[in-house]
Design a protein around this motif. Sequence first.
Motif, PDB file in Angstrom:
ATOM      1  N   THR A 140       0.700  -1.218  -0.013  1.00  0.00           N
ATOM      2  CA  THR A 140       0.086   0.126  -0.130  1.00  0.00           C
ATOM      3  C   THR A 140       0.682   1.483  -0.078  1.00  0.00           C
ATOM      4  O   THR A 140       0.664   1.987  -0.540  1.00  0.00           O
ATOM      5  N   ILE A 141       1.920   1.079   0.753  1.00  0.00           N
ATOM      6  CA  ILE A 141       2.846   2.235   0.814  1.00  0.00           C
ATOM      7  C   ILE A 141       3.475   2.620  -0.435  1.00  0.00           C
ATOM      8  O   ILE A 141       3.608   3.700  -0.890  1.00  0.00           O
ATOM      9  N   LEU A 142       3.857   1.568  -1.136  1.00  0.00           N
ATOM     10  CA  LEU A 142       4.590   1.586  -2.397  1.00  0.00           C
ATOM     11  C   LEU A 142       3.669   2.238  -3.582  1.00  0.00           C
ATOM     12  O   LEU A 142       4.027   2.771  -4.593  1.00  0.00           O
ATOM     13  N   SER A 143       2.352   1.843  -3.607  1.00  0.00           N
ATOM     14  CA  SER A 143       1.522   2.239  -4.598  1.00  0.00           C
ATOM     15  C   SER A 143       0.627   3.431  -4.323  1.00  0.00           C
ATOM     16  O   SER A 143       0.305   3.995  -5.279  1.00  0.00           O
ATOM     17  N   SER A 144       0.602   3.973  -2.844  1.00  0.00           N
ATOM     18  CA  SER A 144      -0.514   4.962  -2.718  1.00  0.00           C
ATOM     19  C   SER A 144       0.555   6.205  -2.697  1.00  0.00           C
ATOM     20  O   SER A 144      -0.172   7.254  -2.875  1.00  0.00           O
TER      21      SER A 144
END
Length: 350
Positions: free
Chosen positions: A282-286
């Motif tokens: 989630t961190i890498l995509s958001s």
Amino acid sequence: MPAAQTPRHFRISAPCTSANIGPGFDVLGISLSLYLTLDVKLYHEDATAPFEMTYSGEGAKDVPLFPEQNLITKTALYVLSANGIENLPQPLKIHVDNPIPLGRGLGSSGAAVVAGVLLGDALGNLHLSKDRMLDYCLMIERHPDNVAAALIGGFVASYLRDLDPDATKGVPASESFNDNGSPATNKTPQPPIGIGHYLRLGWAKEIKTIAIVPNFEVATAKARAVLPDTYSRQDVIYNFQRLAVVTTALSRSPPDADLIYNAVQDRIHQPYRTTLIPGLPTILSSITPAKHEGLLGIFLSGAGPTILALATGNFDAIGQAAQAVFKENGVESSYQVLEVTQDGASCVEL
């Protein structure tokens, strides 16, 4: 104190590091402005024991302080032994201050190895070049990305030369000494010359880093164990393409956010480590440049679990956004804004 000896007081510093840098798995590393420091006093009359070691900072309650057990002094003993010096000179007082989080992907063990090599060099008056020091580092820490960046400083690409297995007998240092700290053999071999090779790359002065550090550790061995033995041609080409671009993109001023963000994507290690780090996908995509002004790229630091974001501004908002995702996944965290330091490790007489 021997009358012929002159007391010495010197300070050794070794920076923390981030390795891999997106697609550069086991290739790229950067040194960051958070330093392990050693305050060393040799042949001082105020010594209360032949050897005295104290420690403050991260891991202070658990770090061993005996010469044959502490990674820093074990490394120094190895360097000395390889140069015909069997013991640490005494009286010797060492205070270690370590602000580098342990087991979080910020090169804490690499900094300790580098500091230990500089300590051995200073105590033995060996006057080793940094290239030769790197050989000693790589006899203990076989991945050059962290130790090369910590020793040399800046943004560094490196590779390891294939070695004859006989060349590494007696190493790492943790296996080279008896329980009392004396060398297991009086003939500790010198490291081969030129074990690792490196190249300093350019780094745009505008780019700073945000290290988002979750409150749990991931052992490097565990992080490597989840990686596959083989990769598809498609995934290898994917990383090669981005690696070729990112080494130049990070040197250009002003930085190109779209170019860098896409160039730090990875298919070699990050996808396989998502099971070890709650919230990582989630961190890498958001957290993207479209949502966060100033962001250039975001990726796993080393083996993790620290996340490293590259940015030219808006540092607090980016760090807090990553913290929020960690918190949603039940993980507390902190963040620090760090500069890419160009100086590397140093030893300064005081």
